[in-house]
Design a protein around this motif. Structure first.
Motif, PDB file in Angstrom:
ATOM      1  N   ILE A 166       0.809  -1.233   0.000  1.00 46.42           N
ATOM      2  CA  ILE A 166       0.000   0.000   0.000  1.00 46.42           C
ATOM      3  C   ILE A 166       0.838   1.277   0.000  1.00 46.42           C
ATOM      4  O   ILE A 166       0.309   2.373  -0.127  1.00 46.42           O
ATOM      5  N   THR A 167       2.173   1.155   0.159  1.00 44.96           N
ATOM      6  CA  THR A 167       3.016   2.347   0.298  1.00 44.96           C
ATOM      7  C   THR A 167       3.855   2.571  -0.960  1.00 44.96           C
ATOM      8  O   THR A 167       3.728   1.831  -1.933  1.00 44.96           O
ATOM      9  N   ASN A 168       4.693   3.601  -0.930  1.00 43.44           N
ATOM     10  CA  ASN A 168       5.560   3.924  -2.063  1.00 43.44           C
ATOM     11  C   ASN A 168       7.001   3.999  -1.558  1.00 43.44           C
ATOM     12  O   ASN A 168       7.303   4.815  -0.678  1.00 43.44           O
ATOM     13  N   ALA A 169       7.878   3.159  -2.126  1.00 40.01           N
ATOM     14  CA  ALA A 169       9.254   3.034  -1.624  1.00 40.01           C
ATOM     15  C   ALA A 169      10.121   4.179  -2.145  1.00 40.01           C
ATOM     16  O   ALA A 169      10.961   3.999  -3.030  1.00 40.01           O
ATOM     17  N   ILE A 170       9.897   5.374  -1.575  1.00 41.33           N
ATOM     18  CA  ILE A 170      10.733   6.523  -1.952  1.00 41.33           C
ATOM     19  C   ILE A 170      11.171   7.287  -0.699  1.00 41.33           C
ATOM     20  O   ILE A 170      10.635   7.104   0.386  1.00 41.33           O
ATOM     21  N   ASP A 171      12.159   8.176  -0.883  1.00 37.99           N
ATOM     22  CA  ASP A 171      12.572   9.141   0.150  1.00 37.99           C
ATOM     23  C   ASP A 171      12.979   8.463   1.460  1.00 37.99           C
ATOM     24  O   ASP A 171      12.404   8.725   2.523  1.00 37.99           O
ATOM     25  N   ALA A 172      14.011   7.646   1.399  1.00 36.07           N
ATOM     26  CA  ALA A 172      14.469   6.926   2.594  1.00 36.07           C
ATOM     27  C   ALA A 172      15.319   7.802   3.497  1.00 36.07           C
ATOM     28  O   ALA A 172      16.045   8.681   3.034  1.00 36.07           O
ATOM     29  N   SER A 173      15.209   7.570   4.798  1.00 34.51           N
ATOM     30  CA  SER A 173      16.169   8.100   5.769  1.00 34.51           C
ATOM     31  C   SER A 173      16.352   7.045   6.841  1.00 34.51           C
ATOM     32  O   SER A 173      15.558   6.102   6.932  1.00 34.51           O
ATOM     33  N   VAL A 174      17.409   7.177   7.635  1.00 34.35           N
ATOM     34  CA  VAL A 174      17.725   6.146   8.635  1.00 34.35           C
ATOM     35  C   VAL A 174      17.929   6.803   9.992  1.00 34.35           C
ATOM     36  O   VAL A 174      18.514   7.885  10.087  1.00 34.35           O
ATOM     37  N   VAL A 175      17.415   6.156  11.032  1.00 37.10           N
ATOM     38  CA  VAL A 175      17.609   6.654  12.397  1.00 37.10           C
ATOM     39  C   VAL A 175      17.960   5.473  13.296  1.00 37.10           C
ATOM     40  O   VAL A 175      17.488   4.363  13.063  1.00 37.10           O
ATOM     41  N   PHE A 176      18.813   5.736  14.286  1.00 40.97           N
ATOM     42  CA  PHE A 176      19.188   4.699  15.249  1.00 40.97           C
ATOM     43  C   PHE A 176      18.473   4.948  16.574  1.00 40.97           C
ATOM     44  O   PHE A 176      18.410   6.087  17.038  1.00 40.97           O
TER      45      PHE A 176
END
Ligand SMILES: *[C@@H]1O[C@H](CO)[C@@H](O)[C@H](O)[C@H]1NC(C)=O
Ligand SMILES: *[C@@H]1O[C@H](CO)[C@@H](O)[C@H](O)[C@H]1NC(C)=O
Ligand SMILES: *[C@@H]1O[C@H](CO)[C@@H](O)[C@H](O)[C@H]1NC(C)=O
Ligand SMILES: *[C@@H]1O[C@H](CO)[C@@H](O)[C@H](O)[C@H]1NC(C)=O
Ligand SMILES: *[C@@H]1O[C@H](CO)[C@@H](O)[C@H](O)[C@H]1NC(C)=O
Length: 386
Positions: A166-176
């Motif tokens: 249902i989502t769109n795999a764009i605009d990634a970011s990463v957090v710890f």
């Protein structure tokens, strides 16, 4: 009493707040862009960019942007000048989707001496997208290794797994997570807005790929379009801040959306990296909440978004950076510019500061401490004495 009135007038005129030149109201009022002075002007980053990403490494800033093979630039100063170092990818992304020559919205992090660049392969208005990752151990010219896809939506391996359905795999970011060290990938856009999934320890794939422990970070229920994307999660003083862009990012050369429907930068916060996030009024980001931290201003800065936050330390303030359009220039995709502002925090909520002075940490961000209050007080006196 007259000298008090006179003093108030002098203060009102002399204060930096009163000294901001007024825009040519008649002309600006006809435009769709905001003339508000509620937000400070952007400090120019002096480089055209869309969805910028900046990291600080060995006292140098490295800038990654969407474009052919993901260009990398370097500077000693966020305001540039920027020197082009090369590109992340040596050629097309190994992800076999449309426009893999020009990945979007890279986000680079460093862990244990390795740099991980998460990028998007997609096409305008399409949900047939992918988030990929490339790694290197040195930013100054060594080749990167493209590891390809982490998440597919639309088509490709794993695209049938919820919530990729249902989502769109764009605009990634990463957090710890500060406590557990667990890494999370944040992503998403207009299709069911913004989501988060845990990463494996090698940061190259999603943990439990067939049934990921996904949580939703933002959502606009009951609305036909849900214009939220470009998530970034920062941390400060016990809170995680979920930032995102709200509204229309681009295509302004074909016409403007209604005033206020263009990109603006919004935020919510949570004690947990997994949410739920709430805005300043207590509204959940899952109910359309989000405090507007930065938007179009002065009739000059238009549609700021695609942001990131560079963490400061005890000696320097956090930096909010983003792209924006200068209303004196053009509105084409390639004319978006890097802009930035220092952030101060009021009651734990981020507020962009005018100017390039990292120590301008007073009530309004203009001039020496107290002038803003004096201006208000002198304004009150004027009302009382008239
Ligand atoms: C960064 O660049 C700005 C604008 O050119 C300049 O005012 C400032 O002094 C520079 N800062 C440093 C640390 O070089
Ligand atoms: C692919 O990228 C080019 C250049 O940015 C763009 O003009 C074109 O519309 C893109 N194709 C699709 C299908 O989005
Ligand atoms: C920042 O200041 C606090 C309080 O003085 C201190 O405990 C902390 O170690 C400092 N952090 C850094 C990175 O210097
Ligand atoms: C916009 O462009 C004009 C003309 O080049 C320039 O004078 C102004 O400083 C720019 N403003 C911003 C916020 O970039
Ligand atoms: C920047 O901050 C320093 C230290 O508070 C101050 O001395 C200086 O005048 C400020 N500069 C500007 C342009 O506000």
């Amino acid at each position: 009493m007259h000298h008090l009135l006179l003093l108030s007038i002098i203060i009102a005129i002399a204060t930096p707040l009163g000294a901001i030149p007024s825009q040519s109201g008649a002309q600006s009022a006809k435009q769709v862009y905001q003339t508000t002075k509620k937000f400070p002007l952007a400090n120019p980053g002096n480089i055209p960019v869309h969805d910028p990403n900046i990291i600080l490494h060995n006292e140098q800033y490295y800038l990654f942007k969407g474009g052919v093979n993901i260009p990398i630039f370097k500077s000693a100063n966020v305001s540039g000048p920027w020197e082009k170092l090369g590109t992340v990818l040596a050629g097309d992304s190994i992800i076999p989707k449309t426009n893999r020559t020009r990945p979007w919205a890279p986000t680079t992090i460093e862990k244990d001496g390795t740099f991980y660049c998460y990028y998007t392969v997609s096409a305008k208005g399409s949900r047939d997208s992918a988030i990929g990752v490339a790694t290197t151990t040195s930013l100054d010219g060594s080749p990167w290794t493209d590891h390809g896809v982490l998440i597919n939506t639309g088509t490709g391996a794993g695209s049938g797994v919820w919530p990729y359905t249902i989502t769109n795999a764009i605009d990634a970011s990463v957090v710890f997570d500060r406590d557990s060290g667990q890494a999370y990938l944040n992503y998403g856009s207009f299709w069911h807005d913004i989501w988060q999934v845990p990463l494996e320890d090698d940061l190259l794939s999603v943990r439990d790929g067939e049934a990921p422990d996904a949580v939703q970070l933002t959502f606009i229920p009951r609305a036909k379009t849900k214009p939220e994307e470009g998530v970034w999660v920062s941390f400060r003083d016990g809170f995680y801040y979920a930032w995102f862009s709200h509204g229309n990012c681009c295509n302004f050369k074909n016409g403007f959306p209604g005033r206020g429907k263009e990109y603006s930068i919004r935020v919510g916060r949570s004690r947990s990296v997994r949410g739920p996030f709430e805005d300043k009024t207590g509204k959940s980001l899952l109910e359309g909440g989000g405090t507007v931290v930065y938007g179009s201003n002065h009739g000059a800065v238009y549609a700021p978004g695609g942001l990131g936050v560079l963490p400061g330390n005890n000696d320097s303030m956090d930096i909010l950076y983003y792209h924006y359009l200068n209303t004196s220039g053009g509105f084409k995709h390639g004319e978006a510019q890097l802009g930035w502002n220092y952030l101060k925090y009021e009651d734990g909520w981020p507020v962009p500061v005018e100017g390039t002075n990292a120590t301008a940490n007073n009530a309004f961000g203009y001039g020496p401490p107290g002038w803003g209050y004096l201006a208000i007080m002198s304004g009150l006196w004027l009302c009382i004495w008239q």
